[in-house]
Every structure is written in structure tokens, then in C-alpha cells.
Design a protein around this motif. Structure first.
Motif, PDB file in Angstrom:
ATOM      1  N   ASP A 226       0.839  -1.237  -0.120  1.00  0.00           N
ATOM      2  CA  ASP A 226      -0.054  -0.048   0.055  1.00  0.00           C
ATOM      3  C   ASP A 226       0.759   1.117   0.083  1.00  0.00           C
ATOM      4  O   ASP A 226       1.932   1.313   0.579  1.00  0.00           O
ATOM      5  CB  ASP A 226      -0.871   0.051   1.283  1.00  0.00           C
ATOM      6  CG  ASP A 226      -1.845  -0.781   1.049  1.00  0.00           C
ATOM      7  OD1 ASP A 226      -1.859  -1.789   0.252  1.00  0.00           O
ATOM      8  OD2 ASP A 226      -2.546  -1.153   2.236  1.00  0.00           O
ATOM      9  N   SER A 228       0.887   5.794  -0.592  1.00  0.00           N
ATOM     10  CA  SER A 228      -0.099   7.126  -0.731  1.00  0.00           C
ATOM     11  C   SER A 228       0.802   8.059  -1.629  1.00  0.00           C
ATOM     12  O   SER A 228       2.060   8.300  -1.350  1.00  0.00           O
ATOM     13  CB  SER A 228      -0.289   7.747   0.694  1.00  0.00           C
ATOM     14  OG  SER A 228       0.685   8.129   1.343  1.00  0.00           O
ATOM     15  N   THR A 236      -5.007  13.167  -1.012  1.00  0.00           N
ATOM     16  CA  THR A 236      -4.092  11.854  -0.982  1.00  0.00           C
ATOM     17  C   THR A 236      -4.522  11.166  -1.887  1.00  0.00           C
ATOM     18  O   THR A 236      -5.965  10.723  -1.983  1.00  0.00           O
ATOM     19  CB  THR A 236      -3.921  11.448   0.493  1.00  0.00           C
ATOM     20  OG1 THR A 236      -3.339  12.486   1.473  1.00  0.00           O
ATOM     21  CG2 THR A 236      -3.225  10.073   0.580  1.00  0.00           C
ATOM     22  N   TRP A 238      -4.790   7.127  -2.185  1.00  0.00           N
ATOM     23  CA  TRP A 238      -4.230   5.938  -1.874  1.00  0.00           C
ATOM     24  C   TRP A 238      -4.265   4.730  -2.756  1.00  0.00           C
ATOM     25  O   TRP A 238      -5.367   4.741  -3.580  1.00  0.00           O
ATOM     26  CB  TRP A 238      -5.314   5.431  -0.744  1.00  0.00           C
ATOM     27  CG  TRP A 238      -5.514   6.408   0.578  1.00  0.00           C
ATOM     28  CD1 TRP A 238      -6.324   7.604   0.718  1.00  0.00           C
ATOM     29  CD2 TRP A 238      -4.792   6.555   1.501  1.00  0.00           C
ATOM     30  NE1 TRP A 238      -6.102   8.216   1.932  1.00  0.00           N
ATOM     31  CE2 TRP A 238      -5.107   7.619   2.269  1.00  0.00           C
ATOM     32  CE3 TRP A 238      -3.668   5.740   2.007  1.00  0.00           C
ATOM     33  CZ2 TRP A 238      -4.170   8.032   3.622  1.00  0.00           C
ATOM     34  CZ3 TRP A 238      -2.972   6.054   3.107  1.00  0.00           C
ATOM     35  CH2 TRP A 238      -3.184   7.185   4.025  1.00  0.00           C
ATOM     36  N   SER A 239      -3.303   3.945  -2.782  1.00  0.00           N
ATOM     37  CA  SER A 239      -3.162   2.960  -3.850  1.00  0.00           C
ATOM     38  C   SER A 239      -2.446   1.738  -3.420  1.00  0.00           C
ATOM     39  O   SER A 239      -1.829   1.712  -2.179  1.00  0.00           O
ATOM     40  CB  SER A 239      -2.257   3.723  -5.010  1.00  0.00           C
ATOM     41  OG  SER A 239      -0.981   3.886  -4.626  1.00  0.00           O
ATOM     42  N   ILE A 263      -7.001   2.863  -4.655  1.00  0.00           N
ATOM     43  CA  ILE A 263      -8.072   2.313  -3.845  1.00  0.00           C
ATOM     44  C   ILE A 263      -8.545   3.402  -2.951  1.00  0.00           C
ATOM     45  O   ILE A 263      -9.042   3.083  -1.637  1.00  0.00           O
ATOM     46  CB  ILE A 263      -7.396   1.224  -2.782  1.00  0.00           C
ATOM     47  CG1 ILE A 263      -6.254   1.917  -2.285  1.00  0.00           C
ATOM     48  CG2 ILE A 263      -7.019  -0.035  -3.675  1.00  0.00           C
ATOM     49  CD1 ILE A 263      -5.635   0.779  -1.117  1.00  0.00           C
ATOM     50  N   SER A 264      -8.491   4.733  -3.365  1.00  0.00           N
ATOM     51  CA  SER A 264      -8.992   5.904  -2.433  1.00  0.00           C
ATOM     52  C   SER A 264     -10.431   5.553  -1.858  1.00  0.00           C
ATOM     53  O   SER A 264     -10.769   5.799  -0.858  1.00  0.00           O
ATOM     54  CB  SER A 264      -8.869   7.165  -3.087  1.00  0.00           C
ATOM     55  OG  SER A 264      -7.595   7.296  -3.638  1.00  0.00           O
ATOM     56  N   LYS A 267     -10.545   2.958   0.652  1.00  0.00           N
ATOM     57  CA  LYS A 267      -9.984   3.496   1.825  1.00  0.00           C
ATOM     58  C   LYS A 267     -11.088   4.351   2.577  1.00  0.00           C
ATOM     59  O   LYS A 267     -11.056   4.241   3.706  1.00  0.00           O
ATOM     60  CB  LYS A 267      -8.550   4.098   1.377  1.00  0.00           C
ATOM     61  CG  LYS A 267      -7.992   4.842   2.659  1.00  0.00           C
ATOM     62  CD  LYS A 267      -7.032   3.532   3.288  1.00  0.00           C
ATOM     63  CE  LYS A 267      -6.210   3.982   4.231  1.00  0.00           C
ATOM     64  NZ  LYS A 267      -5.058   2.935   4.798  1.00  0.00           N
ATOM     65  N   GLU A 270     -13.622   2.309   4.261  1.00  0.00           N
ATOM     66  CA  GLU A 270     -13.105   1.499   5.259  1.00  0.00           C
ATOM     67  C   GLU A 270     -13.063   2.612   6.579  1.00  0.00           C
ATOM     68  O   GLU A 270     -13.272   2.233   7.617  1.00  0.00           O
ATOM     69  CB  GLU A 270     -11.607   0.893   4.952  1.00  0.00           C
ATOM     70  CG  GLU A 270     -10.828   0.362   6.261  1.00  0.00           C
ATOM     71  CD  GLU A 270      -9.450  -0.006   5.814  1.00  0.00           C
ATOM     72  OE1 GLU A 270      -9.128   0.378   4.793  1.00  0.00           O
ATOM     73  OE2 GLU A 270      -8.776  -0.711   6.689  1.00  0.00           O
ATOM     74  N   GLU A 271     -12.545   3.862   6.167  1.00  0.00           N
ATOM     75  CA  GLU A 271     -12.396   4.653   7.271  1.00  0.00           C
ATOM     76  C   GLU A 271     -13.939   5.032   7.781  1.00  0.00           C
ATOM     77  O   GLU A 271     -13.753   5.300   9.088  1.00  0.00           O
ATOM     78  CB  GLU A 271     -11.834   6.141   6.866  1.00  0.00           C
ATOM     79  CG  GLU A 271     -10.214   5.896   6.601  1.00  0.00           C
ATOM     80  CD  GLU A 271      -9.620   7.027   5.952  1.00  0.00           C
ATOM     81  OE1 GLU A 271     -10.532   8.087   5.929  1.00  0.00           O
ATOM     82  OE2 GLU A 271      -8.414   7.212   5.894  1.00  0.00           O
TER      83      GLU A 271
END
Length: 817
Positions: A226, A228, A236, A238-239, A263-264, A267, A270-271
């Protein structure tokens, strides 16, 4: 050299008009043992026809310079312009360096000078062999290059078509190739990315970590993890990154192929799922919107019922309207409590404590609380004991809310007798003062086994009380939780059928000297115990404040300026936040302290809005000291709007349409005590002429009573406000029409919001509602109903114009107010 065993036949096109030279050419090739076949022509035109008919017959063309008609040089130029792929050799008897250069520029591959002894013929076979071989090599190289370009184009199309990001970096970690998907992920174009180091897009880049990472790649290790990146806008990315080393044929490290998967969204999901606070904030936002959607129609019901009750009604009609208004009031209270309860559940932090006057707190709702008590024939007694200080530090609104809930709960469950609110100081420790608020009633009481549950949400001591008295059972639970937020507590004593007593203990601080807000009323004494001003006192006319008004709406400007000047203040007007800052800079107001005592700041303005202007002022003050009071003026009136203003550094908040007494109350709170004059009794309230709301159709056109209140019952003030309205409205209406015709949603939303504020200033109702609808349509971005909404607005404005003209005739004549 072409040999008999390995080389094919050399097919030569000889363009020569001299028979003797042709014979010598044939003899020279025959002696060289080159396998050949010669086609001879005497003119350039004949040669062109042969080449265009079938150029594949020939391996080379030997062309004499001196030819009849078109000369050899011109023939070579034509062959090259027509892209006939054939090696060319020029031969001439008049050779010179200049001629050789011209021949080579014309596309000739080699140049031979004929001498009189024919010595040049000995070098002729080797020359022809060399030219043909070079041409063959050139064609092969061109075929290889074309194949390579085709392969690269295919490779590039595959990369560009990939949904994932493809990023190729050289050994120095600079971008050598990148596809559109990767560039788009970062917010750049492909061209902008070429040559840029990958580390520019890594937040918190550490060169030591980068060198260790590159070392693993040089060792041939593929890395997947993973990661960023930082986008162009600062956000950001996310990847998931897969990095594969690239090696040349000789084994040298030649760069890295980086595959990037965004995968932003995953992410973020998930957050949200893992973050309880985010879920609670989403719930809070939903409830806020729900509260707003219910509050809007309920306010209309309550307002119309109240206005209708001021007309001539028979007893039955009045009873029905009272039931309607009471029911709507109950619904409004329930939704307000529900929203407050949700805010507490979500852990929403209240604003920091501020200085306030305790007697003002009681006075703000004393008359309002007494009304329902009087309607039930109850006595409402306020028993403020000697020694209770007036100047305090705490959360004014939450303290008032707890007291209000306890008193309203007592009124609700008391059918006869009285309710007594007592306030006592129980102890003092330094600046800390402990209070005990007691609310006693002679109501229905609470059973002993129910006392422990009455502070739980959605619970009442007896479900039959809910059917009889209404409510969700949120009030006491809300009061209890608010008390805990302030570091206090609530408990109760009761006997069923004999009334109840609720206790609320809380500690409040004494403010530091010079920080109190508002103007203190006369000291409370046993002789005047229980008597308070009807409302918080406004700034005295002798204050003579210097006020800067930042407001882009001319009607709002006129209204506020006239209102303030009638109170003896001087006002400077800025059209936007940038102009307000320029005024402050010009007069060194921020740098050197007042003459400006207060800024009234609109939120939504062109160029620089009120929030950003306030942040700039506060940032300056952080560097040089001082504090300039700033009060927000806005048509947006939600918790989120208030929090935005507070976060920007504003000291107060006044919603539009502006309520005169509310504006003066907030001004009194935010102006430092040393700026104000000595306390003075507030003048008696202006007695306004009460008139019916002028109505046509289903919606009132104009609220005359509200407008009279807004202009403080002053006919000249009212006339000036209406005149400005009539002057500014046509241009603003034309701007809205242009925005509708252009389909410009942003411009339409801004102009509709502006005209909505103008309509609020003259207390328009139907046209204000029409403007709100147009603003909502623009905000949603779908303008299919915009023309219809604009037509409705025009219709309502026409009705409003007639009503305002009649108002001027009746109320602003010498026989008027």
C-alpha cells in the motif's frame, strides 16, 4: 561487389544520350564480371515512364547530367519528389564541387566525373555495388524502424487503455513514460509528468528511505504494498503499488515499471466504517436536514395561525386555530429536542464558555415562559436570592436551555397552583461559583419507582401521560445530558399527586475584569426581586460606535445603515470582503486599533467572502495583537453555518432578514465593556401599528407587522427601504433572467440568493418563497423548471409591488404611523 555465386542480377537503368559513353559503360561492367542487365534510354522523360510503370525492374539508375530536354539533375529531383525508392548515381563530364553538392541535395546517392580517357569506368562497378548495398541496408533499417514504431505504438495503446496506472521511471527515478490513467489519478497531463521525479508526489519524502527502496529494486526484487501519493490539489491518492525492476540486455539496472491501483474509495469506505465519529456526523447531518425540512412548513403553519388569530374570529374558529398553533409548536419543540439530543449523542463539542449576564439570560425568555403558565391559570415565580452575581462565565445557551426545559416540564404537568424557579449560590471557591437551580411545581408528581427512569431518553413515568400531555420523553434526558456536559447534574424529588422538585447544580466562573458582555441591568435586591428587563438591553445611543458594514446587497446596506445611524452610530460600507480589508488597511484600523469598533460582515459576497475576510483579519491580529469584534450577517441559519462563522473567528451571528432587537443584542454582547458608556435604562419599546398580513391567493404577499417592526415603526425609514427596493429590483431580476437563459446554475443561485435577501428586508412572503424555489433549483443543477419558477417569481413581485405602493400611501403619509 556483386559476385556470380552469391549476388543477384544487377538491373541497371542507364539514362545516357551519348552512344559512345553507353558503349564504354557496357564494356566496363562486362570486364568486371558483375552479373547485370542494362536498360538504356536517351531521355529523362523515357526514364520516368519506365520507373513509374514498374520500378521493381531496377536496382539502380545511372543518369548523365547533360540530357536533351530535362537534364539529369532535374530528373533526380523529380524521382525523389515522387518518392520512387531507387538509388541514383550521377555521371558528368563537367564536374565541380558546387555541382556535386547540388546533385547530392537533389537526392543523388553518389557522383562520378567522366574523364576523356575513360579511367572512371574502372571505379564504376565498385561504385554501383556500394550504392546498391547501402540502399539495401537503408531500406532494411527503415523497415526495422517502422516495425519498432508500430510495436511502440501498439505497446503505448495498450498502456494508455489500461485502467490501472502505468508509471515507468528511469534509474534516477524520473518519469520516462506514464499513461493517461496514472496522470489523471494525480491531476496532471501526461506531458506535465514526463521528466518529473516520482519523489515529488510522495508526501513526507525521505531520501534515505528512497535509496533503500531503490536498492531492493536494483537487486531484482519486485515490491508490492500500500502506498500514498499526493495529488496536484493536495489531496491523498491511496493506492496499491507493484514495482518491477527493468534490466537492459547487458544486465544493467534500466529503471522500474510501477503499476498503481487506486483504492481511495475503498480506503474512504474503510475509514467511515471504522470511524464511529464519522458515522455519528453523518447521522447528525441527516437529522439536521430532516429538522430543517420539518421546521420550514411548521414555521409557516405557526406564523399563519398567529396572524389569523389577530383577526375577528368567532369562539369556535379561535379555538380551532389555538389547537393548530399548539400542535405545531409541540412538533417544532420535538424536532428541536431530537436534533439537540443527536448532537450530544454524537459527541459534538459545544463552543467555549463566554462571559454573559445572568439577568439577561432570565430576561430573554421570562415573558415567553410566563405565557403558557398564564394560559393554564398558573403562577410563575422567579426567586433569585441575594448574592447571586450577574457577571458570569459559561455556556450561556446551554444553561438557558436546561432552565427552560425544567420550567416548561413543570408547566406541562401542572394543572393548578404555581411553579417556582429559585436560584441560590451554594459555595464560592476563588473564581468558581456553585449554583443550585430549583424548579418546584404543584403538579401531578412522579411515583417513587419511576424517579430513576425519567432522565432516560424516550421514557416517561407513565405512558398515559404521553397520550394526555404529548412529547417523546426527550426533554429531561436532554437537560440531564446538557448538565453533565457543563460539569453539573440534575436530580428530582416527588410524591405522586403532590408535585415535584427538580434540582440542577452547576459551577460557573467569574469572568476576568473587562471581559463581560452586554450592559448590566440595575442590581437585583430583595425589593425588586423577580423583576427583570423585558429583553437584553441594546447598546445605548450615546455609544457612537464606528461600524464597518461589509455587504454587497444595496437593500441590505440601506436597511442596516439607516438602522444604525438612527441609533447614533457612524457606518462605512464595503461592497465585499476585499474592500473591507482595504478600508481597514487604509485607516490602519487593524494595525493601530479602533476608530472602527465593530465589523458587520455578510458571508456570501463576490471577490472575497466574509469567512475568508475574517480569517485574514484574525491572522493579522495573531501577529500584531488586538481584537476587532466581527458579527456575521447571513441568510443561512443552521448549526453548520454558525459553526463555520465561529471557526473563522467571528464573535456573533445575526440571521437575515435582520431582526432589529436581535442585532442590537448581539452587538451588545460582542462590544468590549470599555467601548460602551455607563449602563442606562433602555427606552420603552416602540408601539407598532398592528395590521393584517396582506394576502392574495394561498400565500401572503407581505407581512406588514414584521416590516413595521424591522424599521422600528419609523415612516421615513420604511419609505427609504422600499424606495431602494424598487430601484434595485429590476436590475437584479434582469440578471436572474439572463442566468436562466444561459443555463448558468452558479450565477442563478447567487442572484436568487441575493434577491431573496432583498425580499426579506421588506418582509415579502410569497415572492421570498418563489425566490427560494429558484435558488433550490439552481443548487440542484437541473434547470428544467427554472423558467416556470422565474415566471412565478415575476408574478409574485408584481403582486408585491402593488402592496408596497399601497403601504406607502397608507403608512408613510403624514397621517400614517
Amino acid at each position: 561487389m556483386f559476385s556470380k555465386d552469391s549476388d543477384p542480377v544487377l538491373n541497371i537503368l542507364l539514362v545516357e544520350d551519348n552512344e559512345h559513353d553507353r558503349l564504354a559503360f557496357r564494356r566496363a561492367l562486362k570486364k568486371s564480371h558483375v552479373i547485370h542487365q542494362i536498360t538504356e534510354v536517351e531521355r529523362a522523360e523515357s526514364a520516368l515512364k519506365l520507373l513509374e510503370d514498374d520500378i521493381s525492374r531496377f536496382n539502380i539508375a545511372v543518369i548523365d547530367y547533360q540530357l536533351p530536354g530535362m537534364n539529369g539533375m532535374e530528373l533526380c529531383s523529380v524521382i525523389r519528389r515522387r518518392h520512387l525508392p531507387l538509388p541514383l548515381v550521377m555521371q558528368t563530364g563537367t564536374g565541380s564541387e558546387q555541382l556535386a553538392v547540388i546533385a547530392l541535395k537533389s537526392g543523388v546517392d553518389d557522383y562520378i566525373v567522366k574523364d576523356s580517357d575513360h579511367n572512371y569506368l574502372r571505379a564504376l562497378p565498385a561504385c554501383l555495388s556500394r550504392v546498391v548495398q547501402n540502399h539495401s541496408h537503408r531500406l532494411a533499417r527503415q523497415r526495422d524502424e517502422n516495425a519498432l514504431r508500430a510495436s511502440e505504438a501498439k505497446y503505448r495503446s495498450l498502456i494508455d487503455a489500461a485502467m490501472e496506472g502505468v508509471w515507468v521511471i528511469d534509474p534516477e527515478a524520473r518519469t520516462s513514460l506514464i499513461n493517461g490513467s496514472m496522470a489523471n489519478m494525480l491531476g496532471y497531463s501526461v506531458e506535465e509528468m514526463i521528466g518529473r521525479p516520482i519523489f515529488q508526489f510522495i508526501p513526507g519524502f525521505d531520501r534515505a528511505d528512497a535509496e533503500r527502496y531503490l536498492a531492493r529494486l536494483r537487486q531484482g526484487r519486485t515490491c508490492r504494498h500500500d502506498f500514498s501519493f499526493q495529488r496536484r490539489d493536495g489531496s491523498t491518492l491511496w493506492s496499491i503499488v507493484s514495482a518491477t525492476p527493468i534490466f537492459s540486455e547487458n544486465g544493467w539496472f534500466d529503471g522500474t515499471l510501477v503499476m498503481v491501483t487506486d483504492i481511495s474509495n475503498l480506503k474512504l469506505t474503510e475509514e467511515v466504517l471504522q470511524n464511529k465519529d464519522a458515522v455519528l456526523r453523518a447521522r447528525d447531518e441527516f437529522l439536521t436536514n430532516l429538522n430543517h425540512e420539518f421546521r420550514t412548513p411548521l414555521n409557516g403553519i405557526i406564523g399563519m395561525a398567529t396572524l389569523t388569530m389577530e383577526t375577528d374570529l368567532d369562539p369556535t374558529q379561535r379555538e380551532y386555530l389555538e389547537i393548530i398553533k399548539s400542535s405545531a409548536d409541540s412538533l417544532l419543540t420535538l424536532f428541536t429536542d431530537l436534533l439537540d439530543f443527536s448532537n450530544i449523542e454524537s459527541g459534538k463539542i459545544d463552543p467555549a464558555p463566554r462571559p454573559f449576564h445572568f439577568h439577561n439570560l432570565i430576561a430573554t425568555w421570562r415573558n415567553e415562559a410566563a405565557l403558557p403558565a398564564r394560559q393554564k391559570g398558573l403562577d410563575l415565580v422567579f426567586d433569585i436570592q441575594p448574592g447571586v452575581p450577574d457577571e458570569l462565565m459559561g455556556n450561556y445557551h446551554r444553561l438557558e436551555q436546561v432552565i427552560r426545559i425544567l420550567v416548561e416540564n413543570a408547566v406541562k404537568f401542572t394543572n393548578h397552583g404555581k411553579i417556582v424557579l429559585s436560584v441560590n449560590v451554594t459555595s464560592c471557591q476563588g473564581n468558581k461559583i456553585n449554583f443550585l437551580f430549583t424548579v418546584s411545581d404543584t403538579g401531578i408528581g412522579i411515583a417513587q419507582d419511576k424517579l430513576e427512569t425519567i432522565f432516560a431518553p424516550f421514557i416517561q413515568s407513565d405512558s398515559s401521560y404521553t397520550r394526555k400531555h404529548g412529547g417523546l420523553g426527550l426533554g429531561l434526558s436532554l437537560a440531564s445530558r446538557l448538565a453533565m456536559l457543563m460539569g453539573g447534574r440534575i436530580w428530582a424529588e416527588s410524591r405522586q399527586g403532590l408535585g415535584s422538585t427538580f434540582y440542577f447544580s452547576v459551577g460557573l466562573d467569574r469572568p476576568e475584569k473587562g471581559t463581560t458582555a452586554g450592559i448590566a441591568p440595575e442590581p437585583t435586591s430583595p425589593e425588586n426581586k423577580g423583576t427583570f428587563p423585558a429583553a437584553p438591553p441594546a447598546l445605548d445611543n450615546q455609544s457612537k460606535l464606528h461600524i464597518l458594514l461589509a455587504e454587497d446587497n444595496p437593500v441590505n446596506q440601506q436597511l442596516v445603515v439607516l438602522l444604525l445611524e438612527r441609533q447614533g452610530h457612524t457606518v462605512k460600507v464595503a461592497q465585499n470582503g476585499a474592500e473591507a480589508l482595504a478600508i481597514l488597511d487604509k485607516e490602519h484600523l487593524v494595525l493601530a486599533g479602533p476608530p472602527i469598533d465593530l465589523v458587520l460582515m455578510d458571508i456570501q459576497m463576490p471577490e472575497l467572502n466574509g469567512l475568508d475576510a475574517t480569517r485574514i483579519i484574525r491572522e493579522r491580529e495573531g501577529r500584531i495583537g488586538g481584537h476587532l469584534p466581527i458579527v456575521a450577517l447571513t441568510a443561512h441559519n443552521t448549526n453548520g453555518d454558525r459553526e463555520q462563522c465561529q471557526d473563522a473567528g467571528m464573535d456573533g451571528f445575526v440571521p437575515k432578514p435582520i431582526n432589529t432587537r436581535e442585532l442590537f443584542r448581539v452587538m451588545a454582547e460582542v462590544i468590549p465593556a470599555e467601548t460602551k458608556p455607563k449602563a442606562k435604562h433602555e427606552p420603552a419599546d416602540v408601539i407598532y401599528k398592528i395590521s393584517k398580513v396582506t394576502a392574495t391567493g394561498n400565500c401572503p404577499v407581505h407581512d406588514r407587522e414584521s416590516f413595521l417592526t424591522r424599521v422600528c415603526g419609523h415612516p421615513q425609514f420604511a419609505m427609504e427601504v422600499i424606495e431602494v427596493f424598487f430601484k434595485e429590483m429590476p436590475e437584479n431580476l434582469a440578471d436572474i433572467l439572463q442566468a436562466v437563459n444561459r443555463g448558468d446554475t452558479s450565477e442563478l443561485q447567487q442572484k436568487a440568493h441575493r434577491i431573496k435577501g432583498m425580499l426579506g428586508n421588506v418582509s415579502a412572503i410569497a415572492s421570498h418563497k418563489a425566490a427560494c424555489r429558484l435558488e433550490d433549483i439552481a443548487r440542484q443543477g437541473d434547470l428544467t423548471q427554472a423558467e416556470e419558477a422565474f415566471a412565478a417569481l415575476e408574478k409574485e413581485l408584481s403582486r408585491l409591488a402593488q402592496v408596497l405602493k399601497e403601504f406607502l400611501r397608507q403608512e408613510c403619509s403624514p397621517q400614517g404611523i
